[in-house]
Scaffold this active site. Structure first.
Site, PDB file in Angstrom:
ATOM      1  N   ARG A 147      50.632  41.716  23.517  1.00 57.31           N
ATOM      2  CA  ARG A 147      50.478  43.180  24.189  1.00 57.31           C
ATOM      3  C   ARG A 147      49.201  43.809  23.948  1.00 57.31           C
ATOM      4  O   ARG A 147      48.917  45.130  23.987  1.00 57.31           O
ATOM      5  CB  ARG A 147      51.251  44.186  23.385  1.00 57.31           C
ATOM      6  N   LYS A 169      38.992  48.108  34.098  1.00 52.92           N
ATOM      7  CA  LYS A 169      39.954  47.633  35.075  1.00 52.92           C
ATOM      8  C   LYS A 169      40.000  46.006  34.778  1.00 52.92           C
ATOM      9  O   LYS A 169      38.930  45.491  35.067  1.00 52.92           O
ATOM     10  CB  LYS A 169      39.574  47.962  36.389  1.00 52.92           C
ATOM     11  N   GLU A 211      26.210  47.199  45.255  1.00 48.87           N
ATOM     12  CA  GLU A 211      27.098  48.233  44.409  1.00 48.87           C
ATOM     13  C   GLU A 211      26.250  49.222  43.705  1.00 48.87           C
ATOM     14  O   GLU A 211      26.321  50.310  43.386  1.00 48.87           O
ATOM     15  CB  GLU A 211      27.846  47.559  43.462  1.00 48.87           C
ATOM     16  N   LYS A 253      28.308  54.631  36.402  1.00 47.78           N
ATOM     17  CA  LYS A 253      29.737  54.188  36.459  1.00 47.78           C
ATOM     18  C   LYS A 253      30.418  55.009  35.088  1.00 47.78           C
ATOM     19  O   LYS A 253      31.591  55.105  35.155  1.00 47.78           O
ATOM     20  CB  LYS A 253      29.713  52.598  36.276  1.00 47.78           C
ATOM     21  N   GLU A 263      41.670  56.476  37.673  1.00 44.90           N
ATOM     22  CA  GLU A 263      41.517  56.687  39.165  1.00 44.90           C
ATOM     23  C   GLU A 263      42.544  57.530  39.488  1.00 44.90           C
ATOM     24  O   GLU A 263      43.213  57.370  40.265  1.00 44.90           O
ATOM     25  CB  GLU A 263      41.879  55.316  39.746  1.00 44.90           C
ATOM     26  N   ARG A 267      37.226  58.724  40.496  1.00 42.97           N
ATOM     27  CA  ARG A 267      36.814  57.154  40.491  1.00 42.97           C
ATOM     28  C   ARG A 267      37.019  56.456  41.814  1.00 42.97           C
ATOM     29  O   ARG A 267      36.438  55.586  42.269  1.00 42.97           O
ATOM     30  CB  ARG A 267      37.638  56.644  39.392  1.00 42.97           C
ATOM     31  N   ASN A 271      34.717  53.546  45.735  1.00 46.27           N
ATOM     32  CA  ASN A 271      35.230  52.929  46.841  1.00 46.27           C
ATOM     33  C   ASN A 271      34.335  53.183  48.281  1.00 46.27           C
ATOM     34  O   ASN A 271      34.722  52.650  49.273  1.00 46.27           O
ATOM     35  CB  ASN A 271      36.726  53.160  46.863  1.00 46.27           C
ATOM     36  N   HIS A 274      34.317  50.709  50.771  1.00 43.67           N
ATOM     37  CA  HIS A 274      35.290  49.596  50.445  1.00 43.67           C
ATOM     38  C   HIS A 274      36.212  49.463  51.558  1.00 43.67           C
ATOM     39  O   HIS A 274      36.945  48.569  51.455  1.00 43.67           O
ATOM     40  CB  HIS A 274      35.822  49.732  49.064  1.00 43.67           C
ATOM     41  N   HIS A 278      37.090  45.867  52.669  1.00 37.57           N
ATOM     42  CA  HIS A 278      38.381  45.180  52.283  1.00 37.57           C
ATOM     43  C   HIS A 278      38.834  44.553  53.524  1.00 37.57           C
ATOM     44  O   HIS A 278      39.286  43.362  53.570  1.00 37.57           O
ATOM     45  CB  HIS A 278      39.460  46.097  51.650  1.00 37.57           C
ATOM     46  N   HIS A 291      31.548  39.913  48.409  1.00 39.09           N
ATOM     47  CA  HIS A 291      32.126  41.396  48.349  1.00 39.09           C
ATOM     48  C   HIS A 291      31.070  42.420  48.544  1.00 39.09           C
ATOM     49  O   HIS A 291      31.176  43.180  49.267  1.00 39.09           O
ATOM     50  CB  HIS A 291      32.744  41.315  46.902  1.00 39.09           C
TER      51      HIS A 291
HETATM   52  N1  LIG Z   1      37.230  45.332  36.928  1.00 40.39           N
HETATM   53  C1  LIG Z   1      36.437  46.087  38.028  1.00 40.39           C
HETATM   54  O1  LIG Z   1      36.163  47.287  37.873  1.00 40.39           O
HETATM   55  C2  LIG Z   1      35.608  45.268  39.214  1.00 40.39           C
HETATM   56  C3  LIG Z   1      34.736  45.847  39.851  1.00 40.39           C
HETATM   57  C4  LIG Z   1      34.166  45.339  41.045  1.00 40.39           C
HETATM   58  C5  LIG Z   1      34.650  43.845  41.244  1.00 40.39           C
HETATM   59  N2  LIG Z   1      35.430  43.374  40.494  1.00 40.39           N
HETATM   60  C6  LIG Z   1      35.665  41.758  40.523  1.00 40.39           C
HETATM   61  O2  LIG Z   1      34.453  41.033  40.219  1.00 40.39           O
HETATM   62  C7  LIG Z   1      34.866  39.891  40.894  1.00 40.39           C
HETATM   63  C8  LIG Z   1      33.394  39.560  41.835  1.00 40.39           C
HETATM   64  O3  LIG Z   1      32.550  39.482  40.639  1.00 40.39           O
HETATM   65  P1  LIG Z   1      31.224  38.590  40.853  1.00 40.39           P
HETATM   66  O4  LIG Z   1      30.567  39.115  42.267  1.00 40.39           O
HETATM   67  O5  LIG Z   1      30.301  38.854  39.646  1.00 40.39           O
HETATM   68  O6  LIG Z   1      31.519  37.116  41.103  1.00 40.39           O
HETATM   69  P2  LIG Z   1      31.854  35.811  40.080  1.00 40.39           P
HETATM   70  O7  LIG Z   1      32.295  36.267  38.688  1.00 40.39           O
HETATM   71  O8  LIG Z   1      32.512  34.829  40.865  1.00 40.39           O
HETATM   72  O9  LIG Z   1      30.190  35.488  40.179  1.00 40.39           O
HETATM   73  C9  LIG Z   1      29.534  34.982  41.306  1.00 40.39           C
HETATM   74  C10 LIG Z   1      29.072  33.330  40.955  1.00 40.39           C
HETATM   75  O10 LIG Z   1      27.750  33.415  40.206  1.00 40.39           O
HETATM   76  C11 LIG Z   1      27.979  32.606  39.193  1.00 40.39           C
HETATM   77  N3  LIG Z   1      27.127  33.263  38.060  1.00 40.39           N
HETATM   78  C12 LIG Z   1      27.461  34.246  37.346  1.00 40.39           C
HETATM   79  N4  LIG Z   1      26.456  34.468  36.691  1.00 40.39           N
HETATM   80  C13 LIG Z   1      25.482  33.741  36.826  1.00 40.39           C
HETATM   81  C14 LIG Z   1      24.277  33.396  36.247  1.00 40.39           C
HETATM   82  N5  LIG Z   1      23.530  34.298  35.562  1.00 40.39           N
HETATM   83  N6  LIG Z   1      23.543  32.460  36.699  1.00 40.39           N
HETATM   84  C15 LIG Z   1      24.055  31.655  37.674  1.00 40.39           C
HETATM   85  N7  LIG Z   1      25.235  31.771  38.159  1.00 40.39           N
HETATM   86  C16 LIG Z   1      25.919  32.843  37.693  1.00 40.39           C
HETATM   87  C17 LIG Z   1      29.540  32.328  39.053  1.00 40.39           C
HETATM   88  O11 LIG Z   1      29.658  31.343  38.391  1.00 40.39           O
HETATM   89  C18 LIG Z   1      30.006  32.563  40.433  1.00 40.39           C
HETATM   90  O12 LIG Z   1      29.712  31.344  41.238  1.00 40.39           O
HETATM   91  C19 LIG Z   1      35.865  39.952  41.890  1.00 40.39           C
HETATM   92  O13 LIG Z   1      37.000  39.185  41.592  1.00 40.39           O
HETATM   93  C20 LIG Z   1      36.114  41.351  42.065  1.00 40.39           C
HETATM   94  O14 LIG Z   1      37.628  41.538  42.418  1.00 40.39           O
HETATM   95  C21 LIG Z   1      36.292  43.974  39.402  1.00 40.39           C
HETATM   96 ZN   LIG Z   2      33.019  46.809  45.132  1.00 40.32          ZN
END
Ligand SMILES: NC(=O)c1ccc[n+]([C@@H]2O[C@H](COP(=O)([O-])OP(=O)(O)OC[C@H]3O[C@@H](n4cnc5c(N)ncnc54)[C@H](O)[C@@H]3O)[C@@H](O)[C@H]2O)c1
Ligand SMILES: [Zn+2]
Length: 384
Positions: A147, A169, A211, A253, A263, A267, A271, A274, A278, A291
């Protein structure tokens, strides 16, 4: 068309606590004030072992699961682990396969197995090390295991540093769609080492910068002005630019999350870009386009629609587009029929209860939402 506007901002923006000098290195801290769930985002350069020590102190846990992905584990887990262990914590490294496809229930189940195997209990904690995937998946495991146990985020992508690691999130994807299962679970701290960005591919850096540009565009005209002549230096990881830029993006942020943790409205401004993004990602089946790249295209579209709908003054979209192009981001949607985009958007519509909360720019540095039907967002005659 009924374009109800809401969500503009009025309060003065918060200054972060500024530069702190520590161990001869440039550091900064941004508070996230959420009452008893408050924490701080700490930024520095080349300080992973120190991060480990600080995170361990903050968590005070005997056992820690370190959730990470291969490209990051190889390079950065040893130094972080050294710091965590120096405080007496027993650390179990759990490496999940790379990529968004790992953010699923199967991997989540494997994390629980590993947590149990390592003897994690209510006094234990999780540390996530990686991009948004490690953060969302590891964060949700922490949110749900027994939990909820504490966790900290150590983001290593621009996107995770500026966006995903802040705000609590967490979640995973289902076969039916992205981020359909999750929880709000605030981390106990977010620790950023900008030196880790050196190994991040340029394309990923640019996608994360989208972003960052988004944050400036919806919230902070001064930041946008500041970023305009510096975007190349940001992508080249010039420390004098990267650190203050990330600090500012984190502060934005943090402020948005503080004012709307769950949200309710504000918040939603995050988006911006987005809605179309999407739809683009969905059609691409989340392959071939990052993304942030989809968000870049979506922001150009949303800014152009903001002008056409009379929200933003002429020239707003051109200015945003120029900055995104200089960040080497795509700006035009893939060619597909309007009907395909409309049907992809109706998924967002269902999620939002009838109409889409489309984020429009009022000008550079200010945004609001308009409740629109997909066919008003994409008017007849629109083509990609
Ligand atoms: N929780 C939230 O509020 C929120 C907001 C925006 C996005 N997200 C989520 O985040 C995800 C995308 O995140 P992302 O763009 O970081 O993608 P990711 O975590 O897949 O990282 C992108 C790539 O970079 C590599 N990588 C990461 N750090 C590295 C480094 N320092 N050196 C070399 N390689 C590295 C990873 O292994 C991966 O291959 C999505 O799933 C999305 O839904 C969440
Ligand atoms: Zn985004």
């Amino acid at each position: 068309m009924t374009a109800k506007r809401s969500g503009g901002r009025s309060a003065p923006r918060k200054a972060s606590s500024g530069r702190l000098k520590g161990a001869g290195r440039l550091r900064a801290a941004v508070p996230v004030e959420l009452g008893e769930r408050s924490y701080s985002i700490e930024l520095g350069h080349d300080w992973l072992t120190t991060i480990g020590r600080r995170a361990a102190d903050r968590l005070g846990a005997e056992r820690i699961a370190l959730v990470t992905v291969p490209p990051v584990a190889r390079r950065y887990a040893p130094m972080l682990t050294r710091g965590l262990e120096s405080r007496g914590a027993r650390v179990r490294r759990i490496v999940v396969p790379d990529g968004d496809a790992s953010k699923n229930l199967g991997q989540l189940g494997k994390l629980y197995d590993a947590f149990l195997e390592h003897g994690l209990d209510r006094g234990s904690a999780v540390v996530t090390l990686g991009g948004g995937v490690a953060g969302d998946l590891g964060g949700f495991a922490a949110a749900s295991f027994l939990r909820g146990i504490p966790f900290v985020q150590v983001p290593t992508t621009v996107l995770a540093m500026a966006d995903a690691s802040i705000g609590g999130k967490t979640g995973v994807n289902l076969p039916q769609g992205k981020n359909l299962v999750g929880a709000f679970h605030q981390p106990r701290g977010v620790y950023i080492d900008v030196a880790t960005l050196r190994s991040l591919p340029l394309r990923e850096r640019a996608a994360g910068a989208a972003e960052l540009i988004k944050a400036a565009a919806i919230w902070d005209a001064d930041f946008f002005d500041w970023l305009e002549p510096r975007i190349e230096a940001f992508l080249a990881l010039d420390l004098a630019v990267v650190l203050p830029a990330l600090e500012r993006a984190c502060a934005i942020k943090a402020e948005v999350v503080e004012r709307d943790e769950r949200e309710g409205g504000l918040r939603r401004l995050l988006n911006f870009g987005h809605t179309l993004a999407h739809a683009i990602e969905k059609h691409a089946r989340y392959r071939g386009i990052l993304h942030g790249e989809a968000v870049s295209i979506g922001m150009v579209f949303a800014a152009e629609r903001s002008e056409a709908l009379g929200f933003a003054p002429a020239g707003t979209a051109a200015r945003l587009t120029a900055l995104l192009e200089r960040a080497r981001l795509p700006i035009r949607p893939p060619q597909r029929p309007r009907s395909a985009y409309l049907s992809a958007m109706s998924v967002d519509k269902k999620k939002q209860g009838g109409k889409i909360h489309f984020v429009v720019l009022d000008r550079i540095g200010a945004a609001s939402t308009a409740a629109l039907r997909p066919q008003d967002i994409l008017p007849p005659g629109w083509s990609a």
